[in-house]
Design a protein around this motif. Structure first.
Motif, PDB file in Angstrom:
ATOM      1  N   UNK A 161       0.707  -1.096  -0.089  1.00 29.51           N
ATOM      2  CA  UNK A 161       0.138   0.083   0.011  1.00 29.51           C
ATOM      3  C   UNK A 161       0.876   1.203   0.078  1.00 29.51           C
ATOM      4  N   UNK A 162       0.489   2.249  -0.837  1.00 31.27           N
ATOM      5  CA  UNK A 162       1.142   3.499  -0.551  1.00 31.27           C
ATOM      6  C   UNK A 162       0.959   4.356   0.703  1.00 31.27           C
ATOM      7  N   UNK A 163       1.681   5.127   0.955  1.00 27.60           N
ATOM      8  CA  UNK A 163       1.415   5.979   2.126  1.00 27.60           C
ATOM      9  C   UNK A 163       1.364   7.537   1.853  1.00 27.60           C
ATOM     10  N   UNK A 164       1.058   7.680   0.584  1.00 24.69           N
ATOM     11  CA  UNK A 164       0.916   9.019   0.100  1.00 24.69           C
ATOM     12  C   UNK A 164      -0.701   9.374   0.237  1.00 24.69           C
ATOM     13  N   UNK A 165      -1.003  10.559   0.051  1.00 27.33           N
ATOM     14  CA  UNK A 165      -2.479  11.038   0.186  1.00 27.33           C
ATOM     15  C   UNK A 165      -3.386  10.300  -0.928  1.00 27.33           C
ATOM     16  N   UNK A 166      -2.731  10.290  -2.004  1.00 23.99           N
ATOM     17  CA  UNK A 166      -3.664   9.654  -3.141  1.00 23.99           C
ATOM     18  C   UNK A 166      -3.959   8.104  -2.718  1.00 23.99           C
ATOM     19  N   UNK A 167      -3.141   7.576  -2.116  1.00 24.65           N
ATOM     20  CA  UNK A 167      -3.624   6.205  -1.525  1.00 24.65           C
ATOM     21  C   UNK A 167      -4.803   6.186  -0.684  1.00 24.65           C
ATOM     22  N   UNK A 168      -4.675   7.220   0.157  1.00 22.40           N
ATOM     23  CA  UNK A 168      -5.924   7.356   1.208  1.00 22.40           C
ATOM     24  C   UNK A 168      -7.440   7.328   0.140  1.00 22.40           C
ATOM     25  N   UNK A 169      -7.217   7.980  -0.849  1.00 20.99           N
ATOM     26  CA  UNK A 169      -8.494   8.468  -1.387  1.00 20.99           C
ATOM     27  C   UNK A 169      -8.791   7.309  -2.542  1.00 20.99           C
ATOM     28  N   UNK A 170      -7.951   6.593  -2.942  1.00 17.65           N
ATOM     29  CA  UNK A 170      -8.260   5.361  -3.969  1.00 17.65           C
ATOM     30  C   UNK A 170      -8.575   4.137  -3.337  1.00 17.65           C
ATOM     31  N   UNK A 171      -8.340   4.018  -2.031  1.00 18.17           N
ATOM     32  CA  UNK A 171      -8.582   2.530  -1.487  1.00 18.17           C
ATOM     33  C   UNK A 171     -10.139   2.628  -0.706  1.00 18.17           C
ATOM     34  N   UNK A 172     -10.997   1.714  -1.357  1.00 21.37           N
ATOM     35  CA  UNK A 172     -12.447   1.733  -0.898  1.00 21.37           C
ATOM     36  C   UNK A 172     -12.544   2.021   0.540  1.00 21.37           C
ATOM     37  N   UNK A 173     -13.756   2.444   1.141  1.00 21.98           N
ATOM     38  CA  UNK A 173     -13.937   2.460   2.492  1.00 21.98           C
ATOM     39  C   UNK A 173     -14.344   1.368   2.909  1.00 21.98           C
ATOM     40  N   UNK A 174     -13.570   0.533   3.867  1.00 28.57           N
ATOM     41  CA  UNK A 174     -14.011  -0.892   4.143  1.00 28.57           C
ATOM     42  C   UNK A 174     -15.061  -0.971   5.265  1.00 28.57           C
ATOM     43  N   UNK A 175     -15.698  -1.976   5.435  1.00 23.71           N
ATOM     44  CA  UNK A 175     -16.417  -2.143   6.861  1.00 23.71           C
ATOM     45  C   UNK A 175     -15.631  -3.482   7.671  1.00 23.71           C
ATOM     46  N   UNK A 176     -14.990  -4.271   6.721  1.00 28.00           N
ATOM     47  CA  UNK A 176     -14.113  -5.111   7.249  1.00 28.00           C
ATOM     48  C   UNK A 176     -13.075  -5.592   6.349  1.00 28.00           C
ATOM     49  N   UNK A 177     -11.889  -5.695   7.038  1.00 28.07           N
ATOM     50  CA  UNK A 177     -10.588  -5.694   6.179  1.00 28.07           C
ATOM     51  C   UNK A 177      -9.638  -6.808   7.068  1.00 28.07           C
ATOM     52  N   UNK A 178      -9.626  -7.876   6.552  1.00 26.17           N
ATOM     53  CA  UNK A 178      -8.908  -9.078   7.043  1.00 26.17           C
ATOM     54  C   UNK A 178      -7.435  -9.444   6.365  1.00 26.17           C
ATOM     55  N   UNK A 179      -6.436  -9.316   6.881  1.00 30.46           N
ATOM     56  CA  UNK A 179      -5.190  -8.997   6.218  1.00 30.46           C
ATOM     57  C   UNK A 179      -4.311 -10.145   7.186  1.00 30.46           C
ATOM     58  N   UNK A 180      -4.653 -10.943   7.600  1.00 31.98           N
ATOM     59  CA  UNK A 180      -3.965 -11.995   8.395  1.00 31.98           C
ATOM     60  C   UNK A 180      -2.868 -12.800   7.499  1.00 31.98           C
ATOM     61  N   UNK A 181      -1.605 -12.665   8.066  1.00 30.89           N
ATOM     62  CA  UNK A 181      -0.473 -13.352   7.314  1.00 30.89           C
ATOM     63  C   UNK A 181      -0.308 -13.025   5.976  1.00 30.89           C
ATOM     64  N   UNK A 182      -0.198 -11.608   5.952  1.00 29.78           N
ATOM     65  CA  UNK A 182       0.013 -11.149   4.483  1.00 29.78           C
ATOM     66  C   UNK A 182       1.420 -10.445   4.246  1.00 29.78           C
ATOM     67  N   UNK A 183       2.292 -10.692   5.068  1.00 30.38           N
ATOM     68  CA  UNK A 183       3.489 -10.182   5.015  1.00 30.38           C
ATOM     69  C   UNK A 183       3.820  -8.815   5.331  1.00 30.38           C
ATOM     70  N   UNK A 184       2.942  -8.195   5.895  1.00 29.33           N
ATOM     71  CA  UNK A 184       2.880  -6.623   6.302  1.00 29.33           C
ATOM     72  C   UNK A 184       3.865  -6.339   7.523  1.00 29.33           C
ATOM     73  N   UNK A 185       4.487  -5.501   7.228  1.00 27.39           N
ATOM     74  CA  UNK A 185       5.738  -4.850   8.212  1.00 27.39           C
ATOM     75  C   UNK A 185       5.391  -3.648   9.062  1.00 27.39           C
TER      76      UNK A 185
END
Length: 1030
Positions: A514-538
């Motif tokens: 995922x990007x950390x810029x302002x454009x990323x904030x608006x491009x990603x949908x508004x989630x009600x449920x987001x499950x990213x278990x074991x997705x190599x996120x640091x």
């Protein structure tokens, strides 16, 4: 003048038409009715849930005939119809004003939220009423006799009125006067709806003198023992609903005119089929949740007029008549949740009329037939949790009207054809929990797809996530978890899925970026449920700051390090109800004030990190709270008990000290799981478990607790797991625990228990007990022979329905899995999951003496038996041969004598045997599993002889050929012989497998390879627990 008014004059006709039209368009309502309606509105309250504030009802608009919900009589301007249904208006009803509308023919106030009140008097003033609907309101009390004066009534609906008075619900009643008296003059009545009205029958007989009645609904209103003999005289009755009543006294005789019959959730004794077989014009039959406990009779297949057949959860068994699927007019069939009924889908005829085919949770098996393509009108196909196998048939691609396809939890294999996603009407596709494999292919025009819900989780899909997924513009939910998808996924790829509110990418081989810029904030949908278990996120994704609707967030089993940022508690703008950050590398302190700000938080799991400091206090709304396996310390504050909904509290494996707050026992009425294992708590055990305690799991093991086991535990009637191991408890055996009929796991290991166990004091002690561990104590005396005779769970040889022992947390999607530590051959092993088929009796390291009771042989499903390190005498009872599932037997360090019973060679599952350091004599049996045991199993029995001991038997005869060949085979690593104990049909825990391998050094690598192949072949659908390595 005569010419002017002549009908032959065209000018006259035009003027007359215009005059009539003007009269209609300018018709004013009766001024008395205008005033009455305004007064009626003054009593109304309009809240945010109200669908209309009746803006047209105002004094400036004097033509009330144009008002919302009003119909007037043209010539008179009198109000003849008032319909305010389903507007959810609150406040009071001004009945005095209402009853001034004397010309009313139709009155409908249903589905509003008016103030509760007794049923009003005065309806007999509305003598022109033909239709009266006062359903789904808050009236209560007796229905007055004056209703019988409304002789013009054609339809009356008084159903589903109820009022909560603080101690119970109040309902409408027909007691005095009776239902017969109230309806006796309503000779024109065609429809009667009295659901939830409490009816008291005269002589327990329902008598309805209504010769013109066509529709009758009496849901949940008749007393037990009611009789319905008079129903057969209602010759014009076409629709009948008796759901929720007790029909056990007599099955009613139905009129032959019935077209629609609903008997949901009825208590029926005897056969109802004889009555049903006479209904030759029946179109709709609904017996949902009615416990028929029978086979489906063949005559159902002869009801040629049947359009809807609902038999959900009816206790059906036997073979379902295939002729039912051939009925020419059948559109809806639901036989779901009848697991004992056998269904064969052979051939569907051409131009079949079926719209909904619902067979989930039944005995349906085999492959999906190609004739599914004949179901041209099918919109709903529900085949969840059956035993379907084979591939997805191409015939599915011809179901162009299909909207809902549920095939989850089957054994379907092969790749998924990409064209399945392009079915033009498909809204929901659920293929969860199959064995579907391969890569998902691309298909064109994905943006035109109507797919809203897509479940592909828990399969064997692999490769990159295809591009078409990111073009399903109608998609609201996407679940791809627990597959083998790989590659990098940029969350901004979902930017075109504006409706996507739920995303699950967990447990794949994906790297989510995922990007950390302002454009990323608006491009990603508004989630009600987001499950990213074991997705190599640091790192914590920065875009979460902009998620204002997020309710469920799972970032567990990743590589996130550092402190938890303060802004994470503000994610969702107050809507966050579930947060899982467990199994990361998080450090630092969790501040309680930030937690308390999340007023609706129900699930918080920050376990298995490196958090420090004192216990963070969750908000009062919390249901599930786990901080286990961290470095938290200090004392537990009393404020933890302020969580009024707390169901699971897991503080295990930390450094907490001091006494356990007594209030944790006092909130047992809402607490289901209390796990304080592996801390440094001291003082006495909790003593205050009150009446109504609902605790199912209580684990206080691995602390420094003293005193006695509190007798107040008998108040915890639902207790399944009690683990008090590794403390300093000084007590005798808590025999009164026998009263806890749900107890499955009892572990008292490594304490200071003493005295005898004694004989049971109840007739059926511990009927569900599956793990019984008294090891490392000072118990003494004889083992009571009748103790083992009531442990029914260890006698059940059928383990095909083995379940994971745990707790489904209400109002959440969390399933808490119980775990327990056992000591096997000096090694402590943690079962992270406990299968109900895993059975253990460990009485080692005590001072028991006397014979081993023969009744031990009654525990036919026992897997592990350890009686080592006692003072047991006598011989090994031959009844042990009945323990056909036994995989581990340790009788070492006792004073047992006599020969080793040759019958023990029948224990073909036996993987570990220790009979060392006894007084056994004679020749060691030389066949089957005994050929796999080494010297350690028999050493220091001076009277034993024969292999594997070096002490040869005198006058030894040569071993029979079968034994010699088996011995030679063992030298060549015949792993099939060594592993025969893990054969088909036994749901033994893989825990037995692992500790066996740990102790079996010879040929371990080959053993692992063989076991992996054998288990995948013989147990393809069984889920075994994961084990923590020791």
């Amino acid at each position: 003048m005569a010419i002017l008014f002549s009908s032959k004059n065209p000018s006259f006709l035009i003027l007359f038409f215009l005059s009539s039209l003007l009269s209609l368009t300018t018709q004013q309502c009766n001024h008395h009715h205008f005033s009455a309606l305004l007064h009626l509105k003054y009593g109304f309250n309009f809240t945010t849930s109200t669908l209309s504030t009746l803006p047209s009802w105002n004094s400036n608009n004097t033509n009330c005939c144009s008002w919302e919900g009003i119909t007037c009589d043209g010539p008179t301007g009198h109000v003849i119809s008032l319909d305010l249904s389903e507007l959810f208006i609150s406040g009071r009803i001004d009945f005095e004003s209402l009853f001034r509308l004397r010309s009313l023919r139709r009155l409908n106030l249903a589905y509003n939220e008016f103030d509760p009140s007794p049923f009003p008097s005065g309806f007999d003033q509305l003598t022109s009423l033909t239709h009266l609907n006062l359903s789904h309101l808050s009236f209560y009390g007796q229905i007055p006799l004056e209703i019988s004066r409304l002789t013009t009534l054609v339809s009356i609906d008084l159903s589903r009125n109820q009022y909560w008075n603080g101690s119970g619900f109040q309902y409408l009643k027909l007691e005095n006067p009776s239902i017969g008296a109230v309806v006796q003059n309503l000779s024109n009545l065609s429809e009667l709806y009295l659901d939830w009205v409490h009816i008291l029958l005269q002589g327990q007989t329902l008598d309805l003198p209504l010769p013109t009645l066509r529709k009758l609904s009496l849901r949940s209103c008749l007393p037990s023992g009611s009789r319905y003999s008079s129903l057969s005289h209602l010759h014009f009755l076409t629709e009948l609903d008796l759901s929720g009543n007790n029909l056990s006294s007599a099955v009613p005789s139905f009129p032959g005119s019935l077209r629609k019959l609903i008997l949901q959730d009825c208590d029926i004794s005897g056969s109802i089929y004889s009555s049903l077989s006479q209904l030759h014009f029946l179109s709709e039959l609904d017996l949902t949740y009615t416990n028929l406990s029978s086979a489906v009779p063949n005559f159902i297949g002869n009801l040629s007029t049947l359009t809807s057949l609902l038999l959900k959860d009816c206790g059906l068994h036997g073979k379902f008549p295939e002729s039912v699927f051939q009925l020419p007019n059948l559109q809806i069939i639901d036989i779901s949740r009848n697991p004992l009924v056998a269904i064969n889908l052979l051939e569907f005829p051409q131009n079949n009329t079926l719209r909904q085919l619902i067979l989930s949770y039944t005995g349906l098996s085999g492959k999906l037939p190609d004739s599914l393509s004949n179901l041209k009108f099918l919109t709903h196909l529900y085949l969840r949790n059956c035993n379907l196998s084979g591939s997805l048939p191409s015939s599915l691609l011809n179901l162009t009207k299909l909207q809902y396809l549920y095939l989850s939890s089957n054994k379907l294999s092969s790749p998924i054809p990409s064209s399945l996603f392009s079915l033009p009407s498909l809204h929901t596709l659920d293929l969860t929990g199959n064995q579907l494999s391969g890569q998902l292919g691309e298909f064109h025009n994905a943006s035109s797809s109507q797919l809203e819900l897509l479940y592909l989780d828990s399969n064997k899909l692999q490769g990159m996530i295809p591009r078409f997924i990111f073009q399903l513009t109608q998609l609201q939910l996407l679940s791809l978890s627990s597959n083998n998808f790989s590659g990098v996924v940029e969350l901004c790829l979902f930017q075109n899925l504006k409706k996507l509110s739920s995303l699950d990418l967990s447990d794949n081989n994906l790297s989510v970026q995922y990007g950390n810029g302002n454009s990323t904030f608006t491009s990603i949908p508004q989630f009600e449920s987001l499950l990213l278990r074991s997705c190599n996120i640091s790192t914590f994704p920065n875009f979460l700051r902009n998620q204002e609707q997020l309710g469920q967030l799972d970032l567990s089993y990743n590589k996130i390090s550092g402190e938890i940022p303060k802004w994470i508690w503000e994610v969702g703008n107050g809507s966050l109800y579930s947060l899982n950050l467990s199994h990361n590398v998080l450090q630092g302190i969790v501040p309680s004030p930030h937690l308390l700000l999340i007023s609706d938080l129900r699930v918080l799991d920050i376990s298995s990190n490196k958090l420090e400091g004192s216990l963070p206090i969750p908000p009062p709304s919390i249901l599930f709270f786990s901080v286990s396996n961290n470095g938290l310390g200090g004392e537990i504050p009393q404020s933890v008990c302020n969580a009024t909904s707390l169901a699971v509290l897991d503080l295990s494996q930390n450094h907490f000290i001091g006494q356990i707050p007594p209030c944790l026992g006092e909130i047992g009425d809402r607490l289901s799981v209390l796990n304080l294992q592996g801390n440094a708590f001291n003082g006495t055990l909790l003593q205050t478990f009150k009446e109504g305690c609902n605790i199912q799991t209580l684990d206080l093991s691995g602390n420094q607790l003293e005193g006695q086991v509190p007798r107040s535990l008998v108040n915890c009637k639902m207790l399944e797991v009690l683990n008090l191991a590794n403390n300093q408890i000084h007590d005798t055996f808590p025999f009164w625990l026998e009263a806890l009929s749900q107890l499955r796991v009892l572990v008292l290991r490594s304490n200071q228990f003493h005295g005898t166990i004694g004989h049971p004091i109840t007739n059926h002690p511990f009927p569900l007990l599956q793990i019984f561990d008294l090891s490392f104590n000072s118990f003494e005396g004889n083992l009571p022979s009748n103790m083992f005779k009531s442990w029914k769970a260890m006698m059940d040889e059928d383990k095909s329905q083995s379940l994971v022992l745990g707790k489904m947390i209400p109002r959440s999607s969390i399933y808490y899995q119980n775990k327990v530590s056992l000591v096997i051959k000096g090694r402590q092993i943690e079962l992270v999951k406990i299968l109900t088929a895993f059975t253990v009796v460990d009485l080692s390291k005590n001072k028991f003496h006397g014979d081993i009771p023969k009744s031990i042989g009654d525990l036919k499903s026992l897997l592990v038996l350890n009686m080592s390190n006692n003072d047991l005498t006598g011989g090994i009872p031959t009844s042990v041969q009945n323990l056909r599932d036994l995989e581990s037997l340790d009788l070492s360090h006792n004073k047992l004598s006599g020969e080793i019973p040759w019958q023990l060679t029948d224990l073909t599952f036996l993987a570990m045997l220790n009979l060392s350091q006894n007084f056994l004599v004679g020749k060691i049996p030389q066949s089957r599993q005994f050929l796999t045991f080494n010297n350690e199993s028999f050493k220091e029995n001076l009277g034993l002889c024969g292999p594997p001991l070096s002490n040869k038997c005198k006058n030894a005869e040569s071993a029979p050929p079968s034994a010699l060949s088996t011995l030679q085979s063992e030298r060549n690593y015949d792993w099939e012989l060594m592993c025969i104990g893990f054969g088909v049909g036994y749901g033994s825990s893989v825990g037995i497998l692992f500790w066996t391998l740990a102790l079996w050094r010879k040929g371990r690598k080959e053993f692992y390879i063989f076991i992996d192949g054998m288990f995948s072949l013989k147990f393809p659908s069984m889920v075994f627990p994961k084990w923590q390595r020791w």
